[in-house]
Design a protein around this motif. Sequence first.
Motif, PDB file in Angstrom:
ATOM      1  N   THR A  23      -8.012  -9.509 -32.587  1.00  0.00           N
ATOM      2  CA  THR A  23      -8.129 -10.281 -33.813  1.00  0.00           C
ATOM      3  C   THR A  23      -7.980  -9.363 -35.002  1.00  0.00           C
ATOM      4  OG1 THR A  23     -10.505  -9.981 -33.988  1.00  0.00           O
ATOM      5  CG2 THR A  23      -9.754 -11.869 -32.681  1.00  0.00           C
ATOM      6  N   ALA A  24      -7.670  -9.959 -36.148  1.00  0.00           N
ATOM      7  CA  ALA A  24      -7.543  -9.183 -37.379  1.00  0.00           C
ATOM      8  C   ALA A  24      -8.858  -8.505 -37.731  1.00  0.00           C
ATOM      9  CB  ALA A  24      -7.093 -10.090 -38.521  1.00  0.00           C
ATOM     10  N   GLU A  25      -9.989  -9.167 -37.432  1.00  0.00           N
ATOM     11  CA  GLU A  25     -11.278  -8.568 -37.744  1.00  0.00           C
ATOM     12  C   GLU A  25     -11.515  -7.310 -36.932  1.00  0.00           C
ATOM     13  OE1 GLU A  25     -10.783 -11.746 -37.137  1.00  0.00           O
ATOM     14  OE2 GLU A  25     -11.435 -12.792 -38.960  1.00  0.00           O
ATOM     15  N   ARG A  26     -11.114  -7.317 -35.668  1.00  0.00           N
ATOM     16  CA  ARG A  26     -11.300  -6.136 -34.835  1.00  0.00           C
ATOM     17  C   ARG A  26     -10.365  -5.010 -35.265  1.00  0.00           C
ATOM     18  NH1 ARG A  26     -11.713  -9.492 -29.199  1.00  0.00           N
ATOM     19  NH2 ARG A  26     -13.930 -10.015 -29.326  1.00  0.00           N
ATOM     20  N   VAL A  27      -9.149  -5.372 -35.619  1.00  0.00           N
ATOM     21  CA  VAL A  27      -8.227  -4.362 -36.133  1.00  0.00           C
ATOM     22  C   VAL A  27      -8.790  -3.771 -37.421  1.00  0.00           C
ATOM     23  CG1 VAL A  27      -5.918  -3.952 -37.065  1.00  0.00           C
ATOM     24  CG2 VAL A  27      -6.203  -5.424 -35.069  1.00  0.00           C
ATOM     25  N   ALA A  28      -9.318  -4.628 -38.291  1.00  0.00           N
ATOM     26  CA  ALA A  28      -9.903  -4.155 -39.548  1.00  0.00           C
ATOM     27  C   ALA A  28     -11.076  -3.218 -39.280  1.00  0.00           C
ATOM     28  CB  ALA A  28     -10.346  -5.335 -40.407  1.00  0.00           C
ATOM     29  N   ASP A  29     -11.898  -3.521 -38.257  1.00  0.00           N
ATOM     30  CA  ASP A  29     -13.020  -2.645 -37.915  1.00  0.00           C
ATOM     31  C   ASP A  29     -12.527  -1.252 -37.541  1.00  0.00           C
ATOM     32  OD1 ASP A  29     -14.953  -4.550 -38.356  1.00  0.00           O
ATOM     33  OD2 ASP A  29     -15.123  -5.147 -36.251  1.00  0.00           O
ATOM     34  N   ILE A  30     -11.463  -1.202 -36.740  1.00  0.00           N
ATOM     35  CA  ILE A  30     -10.921   0.093 -36.316  1.00  0.00           C
ATOM     36  C   ILE A  30     -10.373   0.859 -37.513  1.00  0.00           C
ATOM     37  CG2 ILE A  30      -9.020   1.179 -35.034  1.00  0.00           C
ATOM     38  CD1 ILE A  30      -9.417  -1.041 -32.919  1.00  0.00           C
ATOM     39  N   LEU A  31      -9.588   0.188 -38.340  1.00  0.00           N
ATOM     40  CA  LEU A  31      -8.994   0.868 -39.487  1.00  0.00           C
ATOM     41  C   LEU A  31     -10.051   1.268 -40.505  1.00  0.00           C
ATOM     42  CD1 LEU A  31      -5.746  -1.243 -40.031  1.00  0.00           C
ATOM     43  CD2 LEU A  31      -5.998   0.944 -38.840  1.00  0.00           C
ATOM     44  N   ARG A  32     -11.080   0.442 -40.670  1.00  0.00           N
ATOM     45  CA  ARG A  32     -12.172   0.778 -41.590  1.00  0.00           C
ATOM     46  C   ARG A  32     -12.851   2.077 -41.148  1.00  0.00           C
ATOM     47  NH1 ARG A  32     -15.023  -3.215 -40.601  1.00  0.00           N
ATOM     48  NH2 ARG A  32     -14.261  -4.656 -42.205  1.00  0.00           N
ATOM     49  N   THR A  33     -13.094   2.193 -39.854  1.00  0.00           N
ATOM     50  CA  THR A  33     -13.713   3.409 -39.327  1.00  0.00           C
ATOM     51  C   THR A  33     -12.812   4.616 -39.548  1.00  0.00           C
ATOM     52  OG1 THR A  33     -14.953   2.173 -37.665  1.00  0.00           O
ATOM     53  CG2 THR A  33     -14.594   4.516 -37.234  1.00  0.00           C
ATOM     54  N   ARG A  34     -11.517   4.450 -39.293  1.00  0.00           N
ATOM     55  CA  ARG A  34     -10.585   5.559 -39.462  1.00  0.00           C
ATOM     56  C   ARG A  34     -10.490   5.994 -40.925  1.00  0.00           C
ATOM     57  NH1 ARG A  34      -7.715   7.859 -35.212  1.00  0.00           N
ATOM     58  NH2 ARG A  34      -8.477   6.939 -33.284  1.00  0.00           N
ATOM     59  N   VAL A  35     -10.509   5.047 -41.836  1.00  0.00           N
ATOM     60  CA  VAL A  35     -10.496   5.389 -43.261  1.00  0.00           C
ATOM     61  C   VAL A  35     -11.797   6.098 -43.632  1.00  0.00           C
ATOM     62  CG1 VAL A  35     -10.538   4.433 -45.611  1.00  0.00           C
ATOM     63  CG2 VAL A  35      -8.876   3.580 -43.943  1.00  0.00           C
ATOM     64  N   ALA A  36     -12.930   5.573 -43.159  1.00  0.00           N
ATOM     65  CA  ALA A  36     -14.229   6.174 -43.478  1.00  0.00           C
ATOM     66  C   ALA A  36     -14.332   7.597 -42.949  1.00  0.00           C
ATOM     67  CB  ALA A  36     -15.359   5.316 -42.913  1.00  0.00           C
ATOM     68  N   GLU A  37     -13.710   7.854 -41.804  1.00  0.00           N
ATOM     69  CA  GLU A  37     -13.776   9.185 -41.204  1.00  0.00           C
ATOM     70  C   GLU A  37     -12.751  10.149 -41.790  1.00  0.00           C
ATOM     71  OE1 GLU A  37     -13.244   8.394 -37.070  1.00  0.00           O
ATOM     72  OE2 GLU A  37     -15.368   7.872 -36.732  1.00  0.00           O
ATOM     73  N   GLY A  38     -11.878   9.645 -42.672  1.00  0.00           N
ATOM     74  CA  GLY A  38     -10.888  10.505 -43.287  1.00  0.00           C
ATOM     75  C   GLY A  38      -9.629  10.691 -42.466  1.00  0.00           C
TER      76      GLY A  38
END
Length: 238
Positions: A23-38
């Motif tokens: 789902t888009a929400e799960r994809v967003a969760d992954i990308l959010r984490t990757r952005v937060a981690e730099g």
Amino acid sequence: MGTTGSEAGGLADDRALLGRTSTAERVADILRTRVAEGFFKPGTRLSEDSIGGALGVSRNTLREAFRLLTHERLLVHELNRGVFVRVLAVEDVLDIYRTRRLVECAVVRGLGEPPFALDGLIGAVASGERDARDGDWKGVSTANIHFHRELVALAGSDRTDELMRSVLAELRLAFHMVDDPRALHEPYLARNREILDVLRAGDRTNAERLLADYLDDSRTRLVDVYAHLVGADGPADT
């Protein structure tokens, strides 16, 4: 600056997190984490082809995930150019700290009678001190974010937790622009422990005072550094 196939290839390791019903929400969760981690730095253009291929999701799903993260102010869509990890303005950083001061201090002020449930704070402080001993300053930054999320979690409010998750994720965009994370984060290790010790003693009034001073000093220090990085001037105390 853009994502290449090799850079996005690391996302393939996260593909299993999507499960069978991506789902888009799960994809967003992954990308959010990757952005937060730099993993994706501020200013990076996000390639639909490389990211979609790495995660095995459709273009429409990925675009919806981008839309969700744009709404959270982590990404920005530029017409005819694509989607980029947002670069904060100095005023954004100042506004984030205004919000933090309002919310975090109010949480401490409203804690009620001791003892307080401090296990999350204890773990965050210990994690930050351990990472500092190991010279892992990115880890120290993450532990510091966890400290403040655990502090807000003492309110027992899902809505407040959600607000601060978004605010602190945005703040990390500024952290990732700073070249010397040790200088930025090391001074707050002792201050985190001081706030924890005061809360252990049941003194929420003194804890709120320490926290307010902490946030004011953190804002001034970060804005002084950040203004030079993004080519902006202005007082840190607005």
